[in-house]
Design an enzyme around this catalytic site. Structure first.
Site, short mmCIF file in Angstrom:
data_model
loop_
_atom_site.label_atom_id
_atom_site.label_comp_id
_atom_site.label_asym_id
_atom_site.label_seq_id
_atom_site.Cartn_x
_atom_site.Cartn_y
_atom_site.Cartn_z
N GLU A 19 -9.92 -22.74 -4.19
CA GLU A 19 -9.03 -23.89 -4.38
C GLU A 19 -9.74 -25.23 -4.15
O GLU A 19 -9.10 -26.24 -3.89
CB GLU A 19 -7.83 -23.76 -3.44
CG GLU A 19 -6.98 -22.55 -3.74
CD GLU A 19 -5.84 -22.39 -2.77
OE1 GLU A 19 -4.92 -23.23 -2.80
OE2 GLU A 19 -5.86 -21.44 -1.97
N SER A 142 -2.38 -20.78 -3.71
CA SER A 142 -2.16 -21.37 -5.05
C SER A 142 -1.92 -20.33 -6.14
O SER A 142 -2.28 -20.52 -7.29
CB SER A 142 -3.34 -22.28 -5.45
OG SER A 142 -3.29 -23.49 -4.76
N GLY A 272 -0.41 -28.67 -0.93
CA GLY A 272 -1.04 -29.70 -1.76
C GLY A 272 -0.45 -31.08 -1.53
O GLY A 272 0.74 -31.23 -1.24
#
Length: 306
Positions: A19, A142, A272
């Site tokens: 990520e 994710s 995020g």
């Protein structure tokens, strides 16, 4: 609210995991926000355990998603060095990041969660969950490596894909319904977001269309749910967050079945913070602007580690 004018804040980003690109994007947004509040920002691109944080930094803001940043590794290094940092601690990060461990905590606390098993990829164990099912690496974020399998052929492909991530995969019963996410900031449960991918499910392409050039998702915040369902979902999210001992902030992903029963999937301890990210959307819905959200995370982290 904490005044960070003139304070030195180290922003840790990147990381060696899958990520990294998302973390870099998150850092761009957070650095701009902290500078707008008058902070002196030191950007630290982390590629492994050998990274430097200025000794006079007020705090290290950990923005490394996934492996190394979200699994307790960097937290342990920072604690060994006596450096205060944002977000969850060593143990709670490790537990929340491991989908198998966190699910055990959910079950022990009575948190509703999909039935699951740890499936060994060498085929030595029986598959106990019937198709349709979800296969996901136990320690990735994710939606990396996540597959919804509706046929035997899709399951066979998912098993081969899962071998890239380890010797086992977490298999869950598939819950048909609405994808929801709930941000938590200290003891505050933020408004529920209903995530509605235009096609498919909320995979990495639909989460971060700027990475792939494909994917599109609609976000409804606050989600259009009745009062009783809203309360039930938010209570399940907070119970899951608490069951893992998670500190400071995070985001809890939930599936809402067609009969309005919630099922907690996982906790994100470093959600995020990009322009398309969900925690900032939920915070803004209750009047918390993005720079203030960043400062609040720092403030809560300093309170957790005085």
């Amino acid at each position: 609210m904490l005044d960070i004018t003139g304070k030195k804040i180290a922003v840790l980003f990147g990381g060696p995991g899958s990520e990294r690109a998302v973390s870099v994007k998150t850092a761009e947004s957070v650095v701009a926000a902290l500078k707008s509040k008058g902070a002196e920002v030191v950007e630290v691109d982390v590629t492994g355990p050998d990274f430097d944080v200025p000794s006079d930094a007020l705090i290290a803001m950990n923005l490394i998603h996934g492996t190394f940043g979200e699994d307790g590794q960097i937290q342990a290094i920072l604690e060994e060095r006596g450096i205060r940092y944002t977000g969850a601690g060593v143990v709670s990060s490790r537990v929340a990041f491991d989908k198998g461990q966190s699910k055990e905590k959910f079950i022990a606390a009575g948190v509703p969660t999909p039935r699951s098993q740890n499936y060994l990829l060498d085929g030595s164990g029986a598959l106990e969950i019937s198709i349709p099912l979800v296969s996901k690496p136990p320690r990735e974020g994710s939606s990396v490596g996540v597959h919804i399998c509706r046929t035997e052929e899709e399951w066979t492909k998912a098993v081969e894909e899962a071998k890239k991530f380890g010797s086992s995969t977490l298999v869950e019963e598939f819950i048909e319904g609405k994808e929801l996410t709930i941000g938590i900031l200290g003891d505050q449960v933020l408004p529920i977001i209903h995530i509605e991918p235009v096609e498919g499910f909320y995979d990495i392409n639909n989460k971060y269309p700027w990475m792939s050039g494909t994917g599109k998702t609609l976000y409804h915040c606050p989600a259009e749910l009745d009062e009783a369902t809203t309360k039930r979902v938010q209570e399940a999210a907070m119970a899951a967050f608490s069951s893992c001992g998670t500190e400071v902030y995070g985001r809890v992903d939930v599936m809402l079945r067609h009969d309005n029963e919630p099922f907690v999937l996982e906790i994100n301890t470093i959600p995020g913070m990009t322009s398309s990210s969900l925690l900032p959307k939920a915070a803004l819905a209750v009047g918390i602007e993005f720079p203030d959200l960043c400062v609040r995370i720092i403030e809560l982290s300093l309170e957790a580690r005085p």
